[in-house]
Design an enzyme around this catalytic site. Structure first.
Site, PDB file in Angstrom:
ATOM      1  N   ASP A 119       1.430  -1.379   0.012  1.00 28.21           N
ATOM      2  CA  ASP A 119      -0.387   0.097   0.094  1.00 28.21           C
ATOM      3  C   ASP A 119       0.945   1.155  -0.094  1.00 28.21           C
ATOM      4  O   ASP A 119       0.621   2.063   1.136  1.00 28.21           O
ATOM      5  CB  ASP A 119      -1.189   0.309   1.185  1.00 28.21           C
ATOM      6  CG  ASP A 119      -1.788  -1.382   1.354  1.00 28.21           C
ATOM      7  OD1 ASP A 119      -1.724  -2.084   0.492  1.00 28.21           O
ATOM      8  OD2 ASP A 119      -2.162  -1.348   2.101  1.00 28.21           O
ATOM      9  N   THR A 124      -1.267  -5.375  -4.072  1.00 28.26           N
ATOM     10  CA  THR A 124      -2.303  -4.094  -5.324  1.00 28.26           C
ATOM     11  C   THR A 124      -3.085  -3.396  -4.741  1.00 28.26           C
ATOM     12  O   THR A 124      -4.059  -3.948  -4.977  1.00 28.26           O
ATOM     13  CB  THR A 124      -1.239  -3.644  -6.682  1.00 28.26           C
ATOM     14  OG1 THR A 124      -2.236  -4.388  -6.494  1.00 28.26           O
ATOM     15  CG2 THR A 124      -0.167  -4.175  -6.670  1.00 28.26           C
ATOM     16  N   HIS A 125      -2.902  -1.901  -4.624  1.00 29.05           N
ATOM     17  CA  HIS A 125      -4.316  -1.040  -4.464  1.00 29.05           C
ATOM     18  C   HIS A 125      -3.488  -0.179  -5.039  1.00 29.05           C
ATOM     19  O   HIS A 125      -3.028   0.641  -5.397  1.00 29.05           O
ATOM     20  CB  HIS A 125      -4.421  -0.238  -3.344  1.00 29.05           C
ATOM     21  CG  HIS A 125      -5.671  -1.202  -2.423  1.00 29.05           C
ATOM     22  ND1 HIS A 125      -5.934  -1.543  -2.464  1.00 29.05           N
ATOM     23  CD2 HIS A 125      -4.913  -1.449  -1.414  1.00 29.05           C
ATOM     24  CE1 HIS A 125      -6.808  -2.184  -1.643  1.00 29.05           C
ATOM     25  NE2 HIS A 125      -5.333  -2.495  -0.463  1.00 29.05           N
ATOM     26  N   ASP A 167      -6.284  -5.692  -5.120  1.00 30.19           N
ATOM     27  CA  ASP A 167      -6.969  -5.504  -4.692  1.00 30.19           C
ATOM     28  C   ASP A 167      -8.350  -4.689  -4.124  1.00 30.19           C
ATOM     29  O   ASP A 167      -8.833  -3.527  -3.937  1.00 30.19           O
ATOM     30  CB  ASP A 167      -6.360  -5.243  -3.184  1.00 30.19           C
ATOM     31  CG  ASP A 167      -7.746  -5.465  -2.233  1.00 30.19           C
ATOM     32  OD1 ASP A 167      -8.522  -6.252  -1.828  1.00 30.19           O
ATOM     33  OD2 ASP A 167      -7.116  -5.164  -0.178  1.00 30.19           O
ATOM     34  N   LYS A 185     -11.499  -4.988  -4.904  1.00 31.02           N
ATOM     35  CA  LYS A 185     -12.589  -4.753  -4.340  1.00 31.02           C
ATOM     36  C   LYS A 185     -13.501  -3.667  -5.022  1.00 31.02           C
ATOM     37  O   LYS A 185     -14.404  -3.498  -4.851  1.00 31.02           O
ATOM     38  CB  LYS A 185     -12.613  -4.166  -2.945  1.00 31.02           C
ATOM     39  CG  LYS A 185     -11.934  -4.836  -2.025  1.00 31.02           C
ATOM     40  CD  LYS A 185     -12.025  -3.969  -0.737  1.00 31.02           C
ATOM     41  CE  LYS A 185     -11.088  -4.692   0.482  1.00 31.02           C
ATOM     42  NZ  LYS A 185      -9.572  -4.358  -0.291  1.00 31.02           N
ATOM     43  N   ASP A 242     -19.996  -3.709  -8.438  1.00 27.55           N
ATOM     44  CA  ASP A 242     -21.174  -2.553  -8.842  1.00 27.55           C
ATOM     45  C   ASP A 242     -21.626  -3.993  -9.421  1.00 27.55           C
ATOM     46  O   ASP A 242     -21.379  -5.594  -9.922  1.00 27.55           O
ATOM     47  CB  ASP A 242     -19.932  -1.951  -9.613  1.00 27.55           C
ATOM     48  CG  ASP A 242     -20.988  -0.659  -9.978  1.00 27.55           C
ATOM     49  OD1 ASP A 242     -22.446  -0.841 -10.315  1.00 27.55           O
ATOM     50  OD2 ASP A 242     -20.611   0.583 -10.267  1.00 27.55           O
ATOM     51  N   THR A 247     -20.467  -2.379 -15.313  1.00 27.09           N
ATOM     52  CA  THR A 247     -19.375  -1.677 -14.812  1.00 27.09           C
ATOM     53  C   THR A 247     -18.797  -2.610 -14.555  1.00 27.09           C
ATOM     54  O   THR A 247     -17.136  -1.995 -14.572  1.00 27.09           O
ATOM     55  CB  THR A 247     -20.347  -1.198 -14.078  1.00 27.09           C
ATOM     56  OG1 THR A 247     -20.989  -1.087 -14.380  1.00 27.09           O
ATOM     57  CG2 THR A 247     -19.251   0.161 -13.287  1.00 27.09           C
ATOM     58  N   GLN A 291      -9.071  -0.664  11.700  1.00 30.11           N
ATOM     59  CA  GLN A 291      -8.889  -1.863  11.328  1.00 30.11           C
ATOM     60  C   GLN A 291      -8.472  -2.831  12.467  1.00 30.11           C
ATOM     61  O   GLN A 291      -7.756  -2.126  13.725  1.00 30.11           O
ATOM     62  CB  GLN A 291      -7.407  -1.851  10.776  1.00 30.11           C
ATOM     63  CG  GLN A 291      -6.123  -2.912  10.111  1.00 30.11           C
ATOM     64  CD  GLN A 291      -7.147  -3.644   8.994  1.00 30.11           C
ATOM     65  OE1 GLN A 291      -7.916  -4.354   9.418  1.00 30.11           O
ATOM     66  NE2 GLN A 291      -6.368  -3.978   8.197  1.00 30.11           N
TER      67      GLN A 291
END
Ligand code: S5P
Length: 452
Positions: free
Chosen positions: A241, A264-265, A295, A297, A300, A304, A404
């Site tokens: 991150d 990864t983001h 990642d 997430k 939708d 999309t 978290q």
């Protein structure tokens, strides 16, 4: 959820009750183990506990308060501070010199002393303690206990004329934990058996090995990650991150030898450039044999998600081996994820998440029925057909200030039968990233082996 229920869950997080197989002092095997001492190390919880305990009685009926050593000492102290009821201290053993007093503090004959105990089991230790207080010409009429293990102690004391006020009993604890999916029906029935005085049968719960899971798997991405796990003796996924391509590549270079996948983001990079970011990252993934897990997430409708998966500047479908996706859009929303292993978000690690047991159950049904899904992200056990990915792992801390919540790798392998741990700040914030990744790799692998 009631305040009391919430409070129990907070206490549970501190590890005060453990389920499994524990050999008691008497040699008897118990399906649970209680230790309330950790409560004293969390001042906020201790304070709340004292409020709850004080609500059980009418404070004006008492002149003094005394905790049974040691676990109840901080509890009685907190209650004394809150209620201004004077505290007296009972020694475990009389001093060998000086006054030889067993009770310390200021008191006078005939005063009524409220007794505080952490856990009541058989009641024997209270029956030994109370006469020592009565010897000083103090009266004892009431006892407050945090947890009644329901093993006869309360009844015994009540038969001797004492009033026993308990905040929780084991049945209530089990109900609350069950409602929150923290304990299985099987564990509850074992506990009920134990409380009835029966000898408990412990079936050894075995997890499948990576080799067995590999044999059972048909999806090429689950096969890949399992093969890497076996080859590298690692179940570690490092979460990168970080904000720049340089940091991402440096990080991948350092952790590469120790991980099965780099998570990864990708959209948090400030300088993303497909050729400059993804191509060298792919090279590192090949060099060190790890998968790339984006990642993203997704959450939708199918159409999309399809656009998000393949287009824009990130073109995730062209490089990610694994992607995370919510299943909130329903089963068909996952059809677009071709040539990638989907990891369904079933339960989240953050405080207050909406992924309660009903949500997870429904989400799991979708995950199990969709061929693109190879596993789930969850803080609970999931069926063997799916690989379990568990984030919220950190050896140093219990959480951050943004919700978290962390467990140790030992905890998740033992209690959730996790397959892969996901570690972010525990590694990328460490002073020595390589060493931290190796430490997490070793810890994760050892925990896996220990639970085979
Ligand atoms: O429930 C979740 C799901 C995920 S994927 N909780 C999480 O923390 N994650 C991700 O795991 C989160 O987005 C982050 O990238 C990583 C955990 O990072 P850490 O720094 O808290 O270890």
């Amino acid at each position: 959820m009631s305040n009391k229920e919430n409070f129990l869950l907070e206490c549970y997080q501190l590890g005060i009750i453990k389920f499994g197989k524990f050999t008691l002092k008497s040699g008897i095997e118990s399906p649970f183990y209680v230790d309330l001492r950790p409560l004293a190390s969390d001042p906020k919880i201790l304070k709340k506990l004292s409020f709850f305990l004080l609500e059980l009685i009418s404070i004006n009926d008492f002149d003094l308060i005394c905790g049974v050593p040691y676990a109840a000492l901080p509890m009685a102290t907190a209650m004394s501070l809150e209620s201004e009821l004077p505290l007296i201290i009972k020694r475990k053993e009389a001093k060998a010199y000086g006054t030889k007093k067993l009770i310390e503090g200021i008191f006078s004959k005939g005063q009524n002393c409220l007794i505080v105990e952490d856990v009541i089991t058989s009641g024997i230790s209270l029956l030994e303690t109370i006469p020592e207080i009565e010897k000083e010409d103090l009266k004892v009429t009431d006892i407050i206990v945090v947890l009644d293990r329901q093993q006869g102690g309360k009844k015994l004391l009540e038969e001797r004329g004492f009033r026993v006020h308990s905040l929780f009993n084991m049945t209530e604890v089990c109900e609350i934990l069950r409602k929150n999916n923290l304990i299985s029906d099987e564990e509850i029935s074992r506990i009920n058996d134990f409380l009835k005085g029966n000898q408990v049968q412990f079936a050894e719960e075995k997890r499948l090995t990576y080799e067995q899971k590999l044999e059972n798997s048909t999806n090429s991405f689950s096969k890949k990650i399992l093969e890497i796990a076996i080859e590298k003796k690692s179940n570690l996924i490092a979460s990168a991150d970080v904000l720049t391509t340089k940091e991402l590549l440096d990080f991948a270079e350092k952790v590469g030898p120790n991980i099965v996948a780099l998570k990864t983001h990708i959209d948090i990079l400030t300088d993303f450039d497909f050729d400059e970011t993804i191509l060298p990252l792919k090279d590192l993934a090949n060099k060190y044999n790890f998968l790339l897990m984006e990642d993203r997430k997704f959450g939708d409708i199918g159409n999309t998600q399809e656009l998000q998966f393949s287009n824009g500047i990130y073109k995730i479908s062209s490089w990610a081996d694994l992607v995370t996706s919510h299943v909130i859009g329903g089963e068909n929303s996952l059809d677009c994820f071709l040539n990638v292993g989907v990891i369904a978000i079933l339960g989240m690690s953050s405080k207050g998440t909406l992924t309660n047991s009903e949500y997870r159950e429904e989400a799991l049904k979708i995950a199990l029925s969709h061929p693109n899904v190879i596993g789930g992200v969850c803080q609970n056990k999931i069926p063997d057909e799916l690989l379990l990915f568990t984030p919220g792992v950190n050896m140093e801390t219990k959480g951050d200030n943004k919700g978290q919540q962390y467990n140790t790798s030992e905890f998740v392998f033992k209690n959730l039968k996790t397959d892969f741990i996901i570690v972010g700040r525990g590694i990328y914030k460490a002073e020595e990233i390589e060493k931290a990744s190796l430490d997490y790799k070793i810890a994760g692998w050892n925990s896996y082996i220990e639970n085979l």
